[in-house]
Motif scaffolding. Structure first.
Motif, PDB file in Angstrom:
ATOM      1  N   CYS A 192     -24.313  48.070 -31.105  1.00 45.96           N
ATOM      2  CA  CYS A 192     -23.817  48.022 -29.727  1.00 45.96           C
ATOM      3  C   CYS A 192     -23.313  46.624 -29.398  1.00 45.96           C
ATOM      4  CB  CYS A 192     -24.913  48.420 -28.749  1.00 45.96           C
ATOM      5  SG  CYS A 192     -25.589  50.069 -29.044  1.00 45.96           S
ATOM      6  N   ASN A 193     -22.196  46.547 -28.710  1.00 46.02           N
ATOM      7  CA  ASN A 193     -21.595  45.262 -28.347  1.00 46.02           C
ATOM      8  C   ASN A 193     -22.292  44.681 -27.121  1.00 46.02           C
ATOM      9  OD1 ASN A 193     -19.789  45.922 -30.360  1.00 46.02           O
ATOM     10  ND2 ASN A 193     -18.102  46.408 -28.987  1.00 46.02           N
ATOM     11  N   SER A 194     -22.823  43.454 -27.272  1.00 49.49           N
ATOM     12  CA  SER A 194     -23.474  42.765 -26.139  1.00 49.49           C
ATOM     13  C   SER A 194     -24.335  43.758 -25.359  1.00 49.49           C
ATOM     14  CB  SER A 194     -22.422  42.136 -25.222  1.00 49.49           C
ATOM     15  OG  SER A 194     -21.583  41.266 -25.926  1.00 49.49           O
ATOM     16  N   PHE A 195     -25.329  44.336 -26.048  1.00 49.55           N
ATOM     17  CA  PHE A 195     -26.002  45.530 -25.560  1.00 49.55           C
ATOM     18  C   PHE A 195     -26.581  45.381 -24.163  1.00 49.55           C
ATOM     19  CE2 PHE A 195     -29.924  48.232 -25.497  1.00 49.55           C
ATOM     20  CZ  PHE A 195     -29.264  49.436 -25.322  1.00 49.55           C
ATOM     21  N   TYR A 196     -27.371  44.342 -23.916  1.00 49.01           N
ATOM     22  CA  TYR A 196     -27.992  44.194 -22.595  1.00 49.01           C
ATOM     23  C   TYR A 196     -26.926  44.098 -21.502  1.00 49.01           C
ATOM     24  CZ  TYR A 196     -32.618  43.277 -24.694  1.00 49.01           C
ATOM     25  OH  TYR A 196     -33.813  43.376 -25.368  1.00 49.01           O
ATOM     26  N   ALA A 197     -25.897  43.304 -21.763  1.00 52.88           N
ATOM     27  CA  ALA A 197     -24.826  43.162 -20.783  1.00 52.88           C
ATOM     28  C   ALA A 197     -24.078  44.478 -20.600  1.00 52.88           C
ATOM     29  CB  ALA A 197     -23.865  42.057 -21.218  1.00 52.88           C
ATOM     30  N   SER A 198     -23.869  45.213 -21.694  1.00 57.86           N
ATOM     31  CA  SER A 198     -23.172  46.501 -21.605  1.00 57.86           C
ATOM     32  C   SER A 198     -23.965  47.501 -20.788  1.00 57.86           C
ATOM     33  CB  SER A 198     -22.913  47.053 -23.009  1.00 57.86           C
ATOM     34  OG  SER A 198     -22.006  46.238 -23.724  1.00 57.86           O
ATOM     35  N   VAL A 223     -24.571  37.363 -18.038  1.00 57.42           N
ATOM     36  CA  VAL A 223     -25.656  36.888 -18.898  1.00 57.42           C
ATOM     37  C   VAL A 223     -26.939  37.579 -18.455  1.00 57.42           C
ATOM     38  CG1 VAL A 223     -24.599  34.645 -19.355  1.00 57.42           C
ATOM     39  CG2 VAL A 223     -26.188  34.885 -17.434  1.00 57.42           C
ATOM     40  N   VAL A 224     -27.838  37.792 -19.408  1.00 57.89           N
ATOM     41  CA  VAL A 224     -29.144  38.384 -19.121  1.00 57.89           C
ATOM     42  C   VAL A 224     -30.205  37.348 -19.463  1.00 57.89           C
ATOM     43  CG1 VAL A 224     -30.738  40.252 -19.658  1.00 57.89           C
ATOM     44  CG2 VAL A 224     -28.282  40.702 -19.581  1.00 57.89           C
ATOM     45  N   LEU A 225     -31.218  37.256 -18.601  1.00 59.18           N
ATOM     46  CA  LEU A 225     -32.230  36.207 -18.710  1.00 59.18           C
ATOM     47  C   LEU A 225     -33.523  36.730 -19.319  1.00 59.18           C
ATOM     48  CD1 LEU A 225     -31.675  34.650 -15.163  1.00 59.18           C
ATOM     49  CD2 LEU A 225     -30.581  33.984 -17.314  1.00 59.18           C
ATOM     50  N   SER A 226     -34.294  35.829 -19.861  1.00 63.72           N
ATOM     51  CA  SER A 226     -35.573  36.163 -20.483  1.00 63.72           C
ATOM     52  C   SER A 226     -36.634  36.391 -19.417  1.00 63.72           C
ATOM     53  CB  SER A 226     -36.013  35.033 -21.422  1.00 63.72           C
ATOM     54  OG  SER A 226     -36.229  33.841 -20.668  1.00 63.72           O
ATOM     55  N   ASN A 227     -37.879  36.608 -19.852  1.00 63.09           N
ATOM     56  CA  ASN A 227     -38.992  36.794 -18.924  1.00 63.09           C
ATOM     57  C   ASN A 227     -39.074  35.653 -17.923  1.00 63.09           C
ATOM     58  OD1 ASN A 227     -39.543  38.999 -20.460  1.00 63.09           O
ATOM     59  ND2 ASN A 227     -41.345  38.133 -21.476  1.00 63.09           N
ATOM     60  N   ASN A 228     -39.381  36.019 -16.682  1.00 63.83           N
ATOM     61  CA  ASN A 228     -39.473  35.042 -15.594  1.00 63.83           C
ATOM     62  C   ASN A 228     -38.160  34.318 -15.350  1.00 63.83           C
ATOM     63  OD1 ASN A 228     -42.199  35.450 -14.828  1.00 63.83           O
ATOM     64  ND2 ASN A 228     -42.873  34.263 -16.584  1.00 63.83           N
ATOM     65  N   ASP A 229     -37.049  34.959 -15.702  1.00 67.30           N
ATOM     66  CA  ASP A 229     -35.716  34.373 -15.493  1.00 67.30           C
ATOM     67  C   ASP A 229     -35.626  32.979 -16.096  1.00 67.30           C
ATOM     68  OD1 ASP A 229     -35.131  36.680 -14.134  1.00 67.30           O
ATOM     69  OD2 ASP A 229     -35.443  35.823 -12.148  1.00 67.30           O
ATOM     70  N   GLY A 230     -36.179  32.841 -17.309  1.00 68.52           N
ATOM     71  CA  GLY A 230     -36.270  31.515 -17.917  1.00 68.52           C
ATOM     72  C   GLY A 230     -34.980  31.021 -18.540  1.00 68.52           C
ATOM     73  N   CYS A 231     -34.461  31.747 -19.540  1.00 74.00           N
ATOM     74  CA  CYS A 231     -33.274  31.265 -20.248  1.00 74.00           C
ATOM     75  C   CYS A 231     -32.406  32.449 -20.656  1.00 74.00           C
ATOM     76  CB  CYS A 231     -33.680  30.446 -21.472  1.00 74.00           C
ATOM     77  SG  CYS A 231     -34.657  31.356 -22.677  1.00 74.00           S
ATOM     78  N   VAL A 232     -31.211  32.156 -21.114  1.00 77.79           N
ATOM     79  CA  VAL A 232     -30.237  33.186 -21.468  1.00 77.79           C
ATOM     80  C   VAL A 232     -30.606  33.813 -22.812  1.00 77.79           C
ATOM     81  CG1 VAL A 232     -27.816  33.620 -22.047  1.00 77.79           C
ATOM     82  CG2 VAL A 232     -28.402  32.067 -20.166  1.00 77.79           C
ATOM     83  N   ILE A 233     -30.724  35.147 -22.837  1.00 77.85           N
ATOM     84  CA  ILE A 233     -31.023  35.841 -24.092  1.00 77.85           C
ATOM     85  C   ILE A 233     -29.917  36.819 -24.492  1.00 77.85           C
ATOM     86  CG2 ILE A 233     -33.528  35.649 -23.875  1.00 77.85           C
ATOM     87  CD1 ILE A 233     -33.519  38.574 -22.868  1.00 77.85           C
ATOM     88  N   ALA A 234     -28.940  37.017 -23.618  1.00 80.22           N
ATOM     89  CA  ALA A 234     -27.817  37.894 -23.960  1.00 80.22           C
ATOM     90  C   ALA A 234     -26.614  37.480 -23.128  1.00 80.22           C
ATOM     91  CB  ALA A 234     -28.166  39.357 -23.709  1.00 80.22           C
ATOM     92  N   ARG A 235     -25.434  37.645 -23.740  1.00 75.10           N
ATOM     93  CA  ARG A 235     -24.189  37.255 -23.067  1.00 75.10           C
ATOM     94  C   ARG A 235     -23.102  38.283 -23.368  1.00 75.10           C
ATOM     95  NH1 ARG A 235     -23.209  32.066 -26.428  1.00 75.10           N
ATOM     96  NH2 ARG A 235     -23.887  33.591 -27.982  1.00 75.10           N
ATOM     97  N   SER A 236     -22.303  38.610 -22.374  1.00 77.50           N
ATOM     98  CA  SER A 236     -21.118  39.414 -22.656  1.00 77.50           C
ATOM     99  C   SER A 236     -20.112  38.523 -23.387  1.00 77.50           C
ATOM    100  CB  SER A 236     -20.514  39.963 -21.362  1.00 77.50           C
ATOM    101  OG  SER A 236     -20.142  38.899 -20.498  1.00 77.50           O
ATOM    102  N   ALA A 237     -19.159  39.142 -24.060  1.00 72.24           N
ATOM    103  CA  ALA A 237     -18.203  38.369 -24.864  1.00 72.24           C
ATOM    104  C   ALA A 237     -17.451  37.341 -24.030  1.00 72.24           C
ATOM    105  CB  ALA A 237     -17.228  39.324 -25.554  1.00 72.24           C
ATOM    106  N   ASP A 238     -17.108  37.696 -22.790  1.00 74.27           N
ATOM    107  CA  ASP A 238     -16.343  36.777 -21.957  1.00 74.27           C
ATOM    108  C   ASP A 238     -17.202  35.659 -21.365  1.00 74.27           C
ATOM    109  OD1 ASP A 238     -17.662  38.645 -20.450  1.00 74.27           O
ATOM    110  OD2 ASP A 238     -15.928  39.340 -19.338  1.00 74.27           O
ATOM    111  N   ALA A 239     -18.529  35.732 -21.514  1.00 73.79           N
ATOM    112  CA  ALA A 239     -19.403  34.655 -21.041  1.00 73.79           C
ATOM    113  C   ALA A 239     -19.739  33.667 -22.147  1.00 73.79           C
ATOM    114  CB  ALA A 239     -20.690  35.237 -20.459  1.00 73.79           C
ATOM    115  N   LYS A 240     -19.564  34.070 -23.405  1.00 73.64           N
ATOM    116  CA  LYS A 240     -19.978  33.234 -24.532  1.00 73.64           C
ATOM    117  C   LYS A 240     -19.285  31.871 -24.601  1.00 73.64           C
ATOM    118  CE  LYS A 240     -21.540  37.049 -27.440  1.00 73.64           C
ATOM    119  NZ  LYS A 240     -21.363  37.813 -28.696  1.00 73.64           N
ATOM    120  N   PRO A 241     -17.999  31.754 -24.236  1.00 73.13           N
ATOM    121  CA  PRO A 241     -17.377  30.418 -24.301  1.00 73.13           C
ATOM    122  C   PRO A 241     -17.975  29.389 -23.342  1.00 73.13           C
ATOM    123  CG  PRO A 241     -15.699  32.150 -24.233  1.00 73.13           C
ATOM    124  CD  PRO A 241     -17.005  32.792 -23.906  1.00 73.13           C
ATOM    125  N   PHE A 242     -18.689  29.870 -22.304  1.00 72.85           N
ATOM    126  CA  PHE A 242     -19.165  28.960 -21.260  1.00 72.85           C
ATOM    127  C   PHE A 242     -20.678  28.739 -21.274  1.00 72.85           C
ATOM    128  CE2 PHE A 242     -15.563  31.508 -19.673  1.00 72.85           C
ATOM    129  CZ  PHE A 242     -14.600  30.515 -19.596  1.00 72.85           C
TER     130      PHE A 242
END
Length: 424
Positions: free
Chosen positions: A11-17, A32-51
């Motif tokens: 699946c492409n960028s599954f959480y974001a999809s 972007v999707v965040l980890s537990n407690n909104d800590g850090c980025v654990i998933a990104r859509s393709a258009d978010a990856k450059p940033f």
């Protein structure tokens, strides 16, 4: 015997999809999707990856997200798990055999399908998954699992040119891809291994395929040797249709806030123990030991540090939530020290045994038959009416210390009160 043919459906960028399936207005919005407690980025859509870099702390990148119009979501594991099951169900109905490799990818067996129909089946899979679940996928087809993984990488990397499906059963196409892909992209080759291989002038997947297998085995491991053989087209890895039972089961969460008192930590440990026991029973196992551990935050130089664990022996192999929770709480009470701000607790079930696979002393205590009936009723009620419908008294329904998820989307497929509403 027909040549082996494998496909990897990823699946492409599954959480974001998953977040986009029920929000078509987000189709062109970076996510972007965040980890537990909104800590850090654990998933990104393709258009978010450059940033945004993977693992970037959310509090540090809020301005970046706002600048580029990137939307952040808390992890919605109930939604992701349900969507994963739907994707795998669709795939399973179209292929002879399936190995669910992770929440967002699966290997399928195409062996025996006429060569001219293989790529068409891959495109049918991709189209059906998109139609029935809304999740975009990439499909890689090859003669080994490692090559299928590499073909899938190409399908996603050059999606416009390939239409999301790459078939490298043809040796010329396979070798062309091997020469174009860095060795770091090969399945199972991590950062440190890449450095070692590059020091040996092995820089591409083609270089690894041509390397002497016995040298790789003696210098690294049999796993790297098998990887090289698979890249050459020799199938060394079989499809695992049934997942092997886990040898350890862990349930670990960060608290939504720092906890200093014993009572809320006791609630958390009871909650995690109950969840671990659900997993234990789902695979038909019992456990003989349970380890409970607690720790403070480890990165604030102004806070005192504490991290310890305690292993508790159980009187007999059991899957009884009540007995395991009691042992875990006793371990916690032995560990707890006042004056610390605790951030995390963990339950680890050890010495797992399948029923009927162990023989104890004739006079040793065993789990009562009534316990199995009670746990069976507990699981059947929760399976029908939702997790937590029936739970131990020490497990709160809405704990104050629960994981912080301020940006979570609705559970569109798992909660009746959050079903998608269509207004006329």
């Amino acid at each position: 015997m027909a040549d082996r043919v494998f496909a990897l459906i990823d699946c492409n960028s599954f959480y974001a999809s998953c977040e986009r399936v029920f929000r078509p207005d987000l189709l062109r919005t970076p996510i972007v999707v965040l980890s537990n407690n909104d800590g850090c980025v654990i998933a990104r859509s393709a258009d978010a990856k450059p940033f945004v870099k993977m693992g970037a702390p959310y509090f540090q990148i809020r301005d970046v997200l706002e600048k580029h119009g990137i939307l952040a979501f808390s992890s919605n594991y109930a939604l992701y798990g349900d969507m994963s099951q739907r994707v795998m169900t669709v795939i399973e109905g179209l292929v002879p055999a399936l190995e669910v490799y992770s929440i967002d990818e699966a290997f399928a067996e195409f062996t025996g399908i006429p060569r001219g129909q293989v790529e068409a089946l891959g495109r049918t899979l991709r189209a059906q998954v998109l139609k029935l679940t809304g999740i975009p996928t990439g499909v890689g087809i090859a003669g080994t699992k490692t090559l299928a993984k590499l073909a899938n990488h190409a399908a996603k990397r050059w999606q416009r040119q390939t239409g999301g499906v790459v078939d490298i059963l043809d040796p010329e196409r396979r070798d062309k891809l091997l020469r174009a892909v860095d060795v770091s992209e090969v399945w199972g080759i991590g950062r440190r291994m890449t450095e070692h291989l590059q020091a040996m002038n092995i820089k591409t997947a083609w270089d690894l395929a041509q390397a002497d297998a016995w040298t790789l085995r003696s210098k690294f491991s049999v796993v790297v040797e098998k990887t090289a053989r698979e890249l050459r087209g020799t199938s060394c890895l079989e499809l695992e249709e049934a997942a092997a039972p886990k040898q350890e089961i862990c349930c670990s969460r960060m608290f939504g806030k720092r906890l200093k008192e014993l009572a809320p930590i006791r609630e958390a440990v009871a909650t995690y123990a109950a969840r671990a026991c659900e997993k234990l029973r789902s695979q038909g196992s019992s456990c003989k030991r349970v380890r409970v551990s607690i720790r403070t935050g480890m990165f604030n130089p102004d806070e005192p540090k504490f991290a310890r664990g305690e292993v508790m022996e159980l009187p007999y192999p059991t899957d009884d939530t009540r007995l395991i929770t009691k042992a875990a709480v006793q371990g916690l009470e032995a560990l707890y020290r006042p004056g610390f701000a605790f951030s995390k607790a963990e339950i680890l079930l050890l010495d797992l045994r399948r029923r009927g696979e162990y023989t104890d002393d004739l006079f040793a205590p065993v789990q009562p038959a009534a316990t199995e009936r009670v746990m069976g009723v507990l699981d059947s009620i929760n399976a029908r009416w939702g997790r937590g419908t029936l739970r131990p008294a020490g497990v709160p329904a809405t704990p104050e210390w629960g994981m912080r998820r301020d940006l979570m989307s609705q559970s569109y497929t798992t909660r009746l009160d959050q079903l998608l509403r269509v207004q006329s």
